[in-house]
Design a protein around this motif. Structure first.
Motif, mmCIF file in Angstrom:
data_model
loop_
_atom_site.group_PDB
_atom_site.id
_atom_site.type_symbol
_atom_site.label_atom_id
_atom_site.label_comp_id
_atom_site.label_asym_id
_atom_site.label_seq_id
_atom_site.Cartn_x
_atom_site.Cartn_y
_atom_site.Cartn_z
ATOM 1 N N ILE A 56 -4.132 -0.926 3.713
ATOM 2 C CA ILE A 56 -5.447 -0.580 2.892
ATOM 3 C C ILE A 56 -6.517 -0.365 2.651
ATOM 4 O O ILE A 56 -7.398 -0.978 3.757
ATOM 5 N N ASN A 70 -3.899 2.377 -0.492
ATOM 6 C CA ASN A 70 -2.963 1.873 0.043
ATOM 7 C C ASN A 70 -2.117 2.872 0.847
ATOM 8 O O ASN A 70 -1.777 4.509 0.931
ATOM 9 N N HIS A 87 2.031 2.153 3.291
ATOM 10 C CA HIS A 87 2.977 1.541 3.063
ATOM 11 C C HIS A 87 4.512 2.290 3.169
ATOM 12 O O HIS A 87 4.984 2.579 1.973
ATOM 13 N N GLY A 132 0.829 -2.860 -0.563
ATOM 14 C CA GLY A 132 -0.569 -2.467 -0.570
ATOM 15 C C GLY A 132 -0.730 -2.725 -2.023
ATOM 16 O O GLY A 132 -1.740 -1.950 -2.559
#
Lengths: 352, 352
Positions: free
Chosen positions: A66, A83, A85, B108
């Protein structure tokens, strides 16, 4: 509720939702928006020295990151929350989501909150187009696009709108991603060529864009796949431990970056020694350093995404916002600014 | 509009407005909220090592500062945006406004957006109460409160609720601020004594709290005003060039801080040599370092505000949020996460 004080105008900040953002993009036109953004990022890169520049503030975990990306030109301040991911897609979530805020430096008050997942896709594509405008070989018409995920179509259309690309050659390790991308680009005016391998995709391409999502040191482009004279936009390698290019290829290329201290940590060049030479894209734009020297040179834009691009994008968006936006009651605005407590007490419901 | 796709549940994030925040505080009760927050900050300070800690990221201008304050415990991530613009009050604006976001580290994705001007006032007061709980002389009942602006009543009530203070002695360079504060504290159960000078306010006080707002090196407390045995919460000195205490007083005090690298730059101790000794409040709480040694010692909490306090406050708030919040369409959530472009295209209004 009639007896409770209502928020004042100063308490309210426009909020640009995902639906609002999509409506704005359609009103402007996606390719027009990508051209506008490219020109405005170029203009802001020209005045590079006026910006506060810091590497983004990252909070890493085993499965993602993040980040906060702030910058200011002394008049306005912007930051983005983003972010990354990669495993999110397995749960039906986005790898990258983002939102951001534009503020006035003079008061510190926010001017606008906005979704930025969609806006980041646009500004990332616009930044690639800006790099290619200054670094790609003259007359480039064919682009290889390796990694056909969420960023792919935006890259293709930005390079079409800004640089005149007319053909995209697609490859992804997942054929379903390539099919999705090819289907989405039907009717765009681009000739779309799905390819069975990354090597096949690069055949005849003057520009190669890599935008894969795996968080690891993958080798998407091997040295022996790349002939002379191409321009590479390496977009997917954008955090520590996530790269796409073979070091031997970096040795042959002249590499251009956004903000060197950040790219040394996050970019393709994290694989290289600290003295590996790079040049700043903004200095190519101002003419302070040479871009492409000759037709045989391999140029590489090692793009990781920098806060100024988000600043530009938020300012562009703010100019598109009309009256009638959703307003957020986010600023506590007591009649007497020193009387925050009094404001809280007056908000108590009158006793029945 | 019926033909346009609607945002999915994953696209929507609860937003706690100023009005929502005030309603939550009234539902919990202000003093109960201050006690809860004090206990929860104490609990989070006890597990200090589990947090990511960075000094806040500040963007300074001639007239103010905009800061981002992120932290994470590996499970949740939080950041606060906060400005400090002392001249704002002359334009009818708040010196300090804030908002923040709580997120899941695993994905996130944001869990909640919230106003934090009001919440910061509470957590700042709770942190002062926490410091006093561990450092003030036993049986302290009288507090001097120097600086009677937006933070003052919250400080008074937190020290009442947590530490048993029964009398506050008020002083501000602007008598109107003192009048406002005294009026607001009527009926609170506190004995309120407006005073004609800072020196007069400190008479008989076992705790002295300074929370003035001027952005300069002011001397709110001179050395000769302070007798033995008091505890000082110095809250207003919280950025470079903004301090409240005389260096000679710092020389006599044992000083406690939140996060030393940040406080060295922003706190009262910015006036002192780099080797001026300080202790960490969290280590007093865990028992690793001694707090108050004896009744004659001057203890000083050099509070500047740290990201963990905001993390605690946002998690507290999240636990108070009921169903029925306003939801923000802030996360682009395509059916296929790799198909952001397709989502954009499907949002186009059907042609008439």
């Amino acid at each position: 509720m009639r007896d409770l004080p209502q928020p004042s105008a100063q308490a309210l900040v426009p909020f640009i939702s995902v639906a609002d953002m999509m409506a704005i993009i359609h009103r402007v036109g996606l390719e027009a928006a990508l051209r506008d953004l490219t020109d405005r990022i170029e203009a802001d890169f020209r005045r590079w020295a006026t910006f506060d520049k810091t590497a983004r503030v990252a909070s890493h975990s085993d499965i993602g990151v993040i980040e906060l990306m702030p910058t200011s030109d002394g008049s306005r301040y912007a930051f983005k929350y983003v972010n990354g991911h990669p495993a999110n897609t397995r749960a039906g979530l986005q790898t990258v989501t983002a939102f951001g805020v534009l503020s006035q430096v003079a008061t510190g008050y926010p001017l606008m909150f906005a979704e930025m997942t969609m806006l980041t896709a646009l500004r990332t594509a616009a930044t690639s187009a800006l790099a290619a405008r200054h670094l790609a070989p003259k007359g480039a018409r064919v682009m290889a696009l390796i990694g056909n995920g969420a960023q792919a179509e935006f890259q293709a259309l930005a390079l079409k709108a800004v640089c005149g690309i007319d053909t995209v050659r697609l490859y992804d390790v997942d054929p379903a991603a390539t099919e999705k991308c090819a289907r989405n680009l039907e009717g765009s005016g681009l000739t779309v060529v799905p390819c069975p391998s990354a090597e096949a995709a690069t055949l005849g391409a003057q520009i190669i864009t890599t935008c894969t999502a795996d968080k690891r040191n993958a080798t998407v482009l091997h040295d022996n796949m790349i002939g002379e004279g191409v321009h590479i936009n390496a977009i997917g390698g954008d955090c520590p431990g996530k790269t796409e290019l073979a070091p031997a290829l970096l040795d042959r290329a002249q590499t251009f970056v956004e903000f060197e201290p950040q790219t040394r940590v996050e970019g393709e060049i994290q694989q290289m020694p600290a003295d590996y030479p790079v040049a700043a894209l903004w200095q190519v734009i101002t003419g302070a350093v040479e871009g492409r020297r000759d037709a045989g040179q391999i140029t590489l834009f090692d793009g990781v995404g920098f806060a100024i691009e988000d600043f530009t994008a938020l300012n562009w968006l703010y100019d598109q916002v009309h009256a009638g936006s959703q307003m957020l009651d986010v600023i506590a605005d007591p009649d007497d600014p020193r009387d925050l407590y009094g404001m809280l007490m007056r908000a108590q419901r009158p006793k029945a």
